[in-house]
Every structure is written in structure tokens, then in C-alpha cells.
Design a protein around this motif. Structure first.
Motif, short mmCIF file in Angstrom:
data_model
loop_
_atom_site.label_atom_id
_atom_site.label_comp_id
_atom_site.label_asym_id
_atom_site.label_seq_id
_atom_site.Cartn_x
_atom_site.Cartn_y
_atom_site.Cartn_z
N UNK A 84 0.83 -1.21 0.00
CA UNK A 84 0.00 0.00 0.00
C UNK A 84 0.87 1.26 0.00
N UNK A 85 2.03 1.20 0.65
CA UNK A 85 2.93 2.34 0.66
C UNK A 85 3.49 2.58 -0.74
N UNK A 86 3.90 1.50 -1.40
CA UNK A 86 4.41 1.62 -2.76
C UNK A 86 3.35 2.17 -3.69
N UNK A 87 2.11 1.71 -3.54
CA UNK A 87 1.01 2.21 -4.37
C UNK A 87 0.79 3.71 -4.13
N UNK A 88 0.85 4.12 -2.88
CA UNK A 88 0.66 5.53 -2.55
C UNK A 88 1.78 6.38 -3.16
N UNK A 89 3.00 5.88 -3.11
CA UNK A 89 4.13 6.62 -3.69
C UNK A 89 4.02 6.67 -5.22
N UNK A 90 3.55 5.59 -5.82
CA UNK A 90 3.37 5.60 -7.27
C UNK A 90 2.30 6.61 -7.65
N UNK A 91 1.22 6.66 -6.91
CA UNK A 91 0.17 7.64 -7.17
C UNK A 91 0.67 9.06 -6.97
N UNK A 92 1.52 9.25 -5.97
CA UNK A 92 2.11 10.57 -5.75
C UNK A 92 2.95 10.98 -6.96
N UNK A 93 3.69 10.03 -7.52
CA UNK A 93 4.48 10.31 -8.72
C UNK A 93 3.57 10.67 -9.89
N UNK A 94 2.49 9.92 -10.06
CA UNK A 94 1.58 10.17 -11.18
C UNK A 94 0.91 11.54 -11.09
N UNK A 95 0.73 12.04 -9.86
CA UNK A 95 0.09 13.35 -9.66
C UNK A 95 1.11 14.49 -9.56
N UNK A 96 2.38 14.17 -9.61
CA UNK A 96 3.42 15.18 -9.41
C UNK A 96 3.41 16.26 -10.49
N UNK A 97 3.33 17.49 -10.05
CA UNK A 97 3.48 18.65 -10.94
C UNK A 97 4.40 19.65 -10.25
N UNK A 98 4.99 20.51 -11.04
CA UNK A 98 5.94 21.47 -10.49
C UNK A 98 5.28 22.42 -9.51
N UNK A 99 4.13 22.92 -9.85
CA UNK A 99 3.43 23.84 -8.96
C UNK A 99 4.32 25.01 -8.55
N UNK A 100 4.44 25.24 -7.26
CA UNK A 100 5.24 26.37 -6.77
C UNK A 100 6.71 26.00 -6.55
N UNK A 101 7.07 24.76 -6.84
CA UNK A 101 8.47 24.35 -6.68
C UNK A 101 9.34 24.98 -7.77
#
Length: 177
Positions: A84-101
């Protein structure tokens, strides 16, 4: 221990488990450790509740001689680095955008999270496209126009575009009428 091995006491954060295992594997690689010794060293480094977990896990095997480093590693990851942790991290990657970074911060986060979605960025071209897709709107068009196929060159170009935009807006702010 001189090479950085630490005791593992089962912190609740899966990142700690991942770091512990990666550190051990790096050390084992440097010292050219045999599979049997890897297991013995890793078990020695387990403390507290994790040591209890290992004793309980090992008791399922009537013949301890069949216990291998691979079995240990799989059981360890299953317990302390759950799917479940790996899935959450993969989803975080899929949603990653630069935004204010900044581009540099986005690059670091992209690389950090991409290991959880390695199948999606296995090819250099896919890695570049995924990175481009997360860029801010004012940077994205100037970067994709070049069609970079090399990730390092893409990141460098993106950093240059960001610098150019930042310097351009700073110059505009200095103009007085």
C-alpha cells in the motif's frame, strides 16, 4: 558498522525500512558479502520488536538451513515496506506537478518518486515526457519545443528557461516610468 550499517528497530515509516535495506545492500556489495553472511549480519542488526518479528517468522520454517537472504528480504519488505505504501508513492508520482516548486526542487522530487513508477519511466523518452508534463505552464512550451530525448539535457534546458523567465521578470520590475 564503520561503513554505515545501523540497527533496525522497526520505525513506523516505510522510508526508514527502505533506507536501512538499501544501506545494507550497498555495504554488502562493497565488502563482497556472501548470501549466507548477508542473512546473518542483517539478523544481527535487528533489535527490539523487529528481532521478535524475525524469530516468529523464522519459526515457520522447521529447517532453519533453508532460510536465505532472498527469503529474509522478501519477508522484511512485505512487513516493513508494504505494497500500500508503494502504491501511494506511485500515485504521488503520477500526480506530481511542479506547482510552486523551483525546477531544481521539482527535479529532485521527480527523481525521488520515479523509482516507485519505474515501469512508466523505463525509457529515457518516457522519462522526459513525464517530466515535461508536470512543468508549469510558463515553462512547458519553451521546453517541449526542443523535443529533448535525454533527461539530463532536458533538466538543464528547463533550468535555463526558468532562469531566463526569472531574470526577465526581475528586469521588468526594475523599469521605472
Amino acid at each position: 558498522m564503520k561503513l554505515g550499517a545501523k540497527f533496525f528497530m522497526g520505525m513506523s515509516n516505510p522510508v526508514d525500512a527502505e533506507l536501512w535495506m538499501k544501506t545494507l545492500e550497498s555495504i554488502f556489495d562493497v565488502i563482497e558479502c556472501s548470501e549466507n553472511k548477508k542473512l546473518r549480519i542483517a539478523v544481527f542488526l535487528l533489535k527490539g520488536k523487529v528481532a521478535d518479528w524475525w524469530i516468529s517468522f523464522q519459526s515457520r520454517y522447521p529447517d532453519p538451513s533453508i532460510m536465505t537472504w532472498t527469503i529474509f528480504k522478501e519477508a522484511f519488505y512485505e512487513t516493513y515496506y508494504p505494497p500500500f505504501y508503494l502504491d501511494a508513492k506511485q500515485n504521488e508520482f503520477l500526480r506530481l506537478v511542479q506547482g510552486s516548486m523551483s525546477v531544481a526542487e521539482y527535479h529532485v522530487k521527480f527523481v525521488e518518486l520515479s523509482k516507485y513508477a519505474s515501469a512508466l519511466v523505463a525509457e529515457e523518452r518516457d522519462r522526459c515526457r513525464r517530466f515535461e508534463q508536470g512543468l508549469r505552464v510558463e515553462i512547458w512550451p519553451m521546453v517541449i519545443a526542443h523535443g529533448h530525448q535525454n533527461f539530463g539535457m532536458l533538466v538543464e534546458a528547463t533550468l535555463r528557461v526558468e532562469t531566463s523567465i526569472r531574470e526577465g521578470s526581475n528586469q521588468g520590475a526594475q523599469v521605472t516610468f
